[in-house]
Write a protein that holds these residues in place. Structure first.
Motif, mmCIF file in Angstrom:
data_model
loop_
_atom_site.group_PDB
_atom_site.id
_atom_site.type_symbol
_atom_site.label_atom_id
_atom_site.label_comp_id
_atom_site.label_asym_id
_atom_site.label_seq_id
_atom_site.Cartn_x
_atom_site.Cartn_y
_atom_site.Cartn_z
ATOM 1 N N TYR A 189 5.477 29.182 53.319
ATOM 2 C CA TYR A 189 6.327 29.515 54.459
ATOM 3 C C TYR A 189 5.491 29.538 55.720
ATOM 4 O O TYR A 189 4.264 29.492 55.665
ATOM 5 N N CYS A 190 6.179 29.586 56.861
ATOM 6 C CA CYS A 190 5.457 29.722 58.129
ATOM 7 C C CYS A 190 6.140 30.812 58.939
ATOM 8 O O CYS A 190 7.001 31.505 58.428
ATOM 9 N N SER A 191 5.771 30.964 60.211
ATOM 10 C CA SER A 191 6.323 32.073 61.000
ATOM 11 C C SER A 191 7.556 31.661 61.797
ATOM 12 O O SER A 191 7.990 32.375 62.685
ATOM 13 N N CYS A 192 8.113 30.481 61.444
ATOM 14 C CA CYS A 192 9.266 30.004 62.223
ATOM 15 C C CYS A 192 10.523 30.781 61.849
ATOM 16 O O CYS A 192 10.587 31.422 60.806
ATOM 17 N N PRO A 193 11.559 30.713 62.732
ATOM 18 C CA PRO A 193 12.816 31.451 62.447
ATOM 19 C C PRO A 193 13.469 31.030 61.132
ATOM 20 O O PRO A 193 14.129 31.833 60.487
ATOM 21 N N LEU A 194 13.275 29.765 60.745
ATOM 22 C CA LEU A 194 13.849 29.299 59.486
ATOM 23 C C LEU A 194 13.259 30.052 58.303
ATOM 24 O O LEU A 194 13.950 30.404 57.348
ATOM 25 N N CYS A 195 11.963 30.277 58.370
ATOM 26 C CA CYS A 195 11.284 30.944 57.258
ATOM 27 C C CYS A 195 11.374 32.466 57.368
ATOM 28 O O CYS A 195 11.471 33.153 56.362
ATOM 29 N N CYS A 196 11.271 32.965 58.592
ATOM 30 C CA CYS A 196 11.141 34.413 58.754
ATOM 31 C C CYS A 196 12.274 35.050 59.543
ATOM 32 O O CYS A 196 12.222 36.221 59.893
ATOM 33 N N SER A 250 2.356 25.504 59.819
ATOM 34 C CA SER A 250 3.527 24.791 60.334
ATOM 35 C C SER A 250 4.610 24.697 59.269
ATOM 36 O O SER A 250 4.331 24.732 58.071
ATOM 37 N N HIS A 251 5.824 24.575 59.756
ATOM 38 C CA HIS A 251 6.953 24.474 58.843
ATOM 39 C C HIS A 251 6.861 23.183 58.013
ATOM 40 O O HIS A 251 7.201 23.161 56.837
ATOM 41 N N SER A 252 6.357 22.134 58.688
ATOM 42 C CA SER A 252 6.271 20.852 57.975
ATOM 43 C C SER A 252 5.288 20.918 56.811
ATOM 44 O O SER A 252 5.544 20.384 55.742
HETATM 45 ZN ZN LIG Z 1 8.948 27.669 58.673
#
Ligand SMILES: [Zn+2]
Length: 323
Positions: free
Chosen positions: A239-246, A305-307
């Motif tokens: 996972y990353c710290s993006c809104p999609l993940c977190c 990164s999300h990617s």
């Molecule tokens: Zn992410």
């Protein structure tokens, strides 16, 4: 005085012009005489056959045309077609060398390059089969001793040693410069020796024994019966710290308060306390985060990164708790 001089001058001019006209007409007769002279010209063809022709022409192309001789693209003429025949009255047609043909083709195609470049392009390319010895790096294998050994230190019980393989390449050289290298085959001459490290994993044993239900697959090879239970195969995602993940308002801070760091931070269920070091597929991570969807033996690795998190996908990897 001036007038007289002028008159004299005019007379001189007239006299000069007359002389010139006479001279010119004379020379023209001379030129005509030369052009009308019949030459005996020997024409040697590229097949070696020589024919003798009579012509009043001096231009090579014209002489050839008059005698129905066609010069093909791969033939050359000496003197060249736009020149005149020389004193020896010979025209020689011969085959161009291969290089001359190629050069002519290239110059026709409009590629500007000097002759040296063109010739170097046709210099021979040599091919060699080369065999090179290369190292096969050794692996490090952790052997778990869960028989209650008192030592808590990891001990190397077998030193690792690189193996050797013979790799055969097909190498192309042009003017001694390597221009292409392709692997043809590979043969292991000497297998590498694994580095074996003996680790004490009593802690792992006790923890994982309580979570067998969550274990997707355990290392249950019969020869390593003592290992079973200590190394757990977990479902690992990233996972990353993006809104999609977190979710919205993600700060990059972990549940334990640290800054999420790729290569270190992992999120687990509360089964593992913060600060627990996990060896995931041989790499060390620290439990610093929690995730609502993470239950049991699921582990989420933090990435930048999300990617890259997406690229990681879902993997089932051996996980071991480090002391
Ligand atoms: Zn992410």
């Amino acid at each position: 005085m001036r007038r007289r001089t002028r008159a004299k001058k005019n007379f001189l001019l007239i006299k000069l012009s007359l002389t010139m006209i006479i001279l010119l007409s004379l020379s023209r007769v001379g030129v005509m005489a030369v052009t009308s002279k019949v030459n005996t010209v020997n024409i040697t063809l590229s097949n070696g056959y020589t024919l003798t022709v009579f012509t009043n022409k001096t231009n090579v192309a014209e002489i050839l045309k008059d005698n129905n001789i066609l010069v093909s693209d791969d033939e050359k003429v000496i003197p060249s077609e736009n020149e005149n025949i020389t004193d020896d009255n010979t025209i020689k047609i011969s085959n161009k060398s291969k290089q001359e043909v190629e050069v002519a083709k290239v110059s026709e195609s409009g590629v500007e390059s000097n002759l040296e470049d063109l010739l170097s392009a046709y210099s021979t390319i040599t091919e060699k089969i080369v065999t090179e010895k290369e190292d096969i790096p050794y692996k490090t294998v952790k052997k778990d001793v869960s028989d209650g050994a008192s030592s808590t230190k990891n001990v190397v019980i077998q030193k690792g040693k690189n193996g050797i393989k013979e790799v055969t390449y097909k190498v192309k050289y042009q003017n001694d410069t390597e221009i292409e290298k392709n692997k043809v085959s590979e043969k292991v001459v000497k297998k590498p020796t694994d580095k074996i490290v003996q680790v004490n994993s009593d802690v792992v044993t006790s923890r994982s024994s309580t979570t067998t239900r969550d274990t997707v697959s355990t290392n249950n090879s019969s020869s390593k019966s003592s290992d079973s239970g200590s190394v757990v195969i977990c479902k690992v995602t990233a996972y990353c710290s993006c809104p999609l993940c977190c979710g919205k308002g993600a700060t990059g801070r972990t549940a334990s308060g640290t800054r999420a760091t790729a290569g270190r931070t992992v999120a687990t269920s509360s089964k593992y306390s913060f600060g627990t070091k996990l060896l995931i597929n041989g790499k060390e991570y620290i439990v610093e985060d929690r995730g609502g969807a993470i239950q049991g033996n699921r582990i989420d690795i933090y990435m930048n990164s999300h990617s890259s998190a997406l690229a990681f996908g879902v993997k089932y990897l051996p996980v071991q708790v480090e002391k």
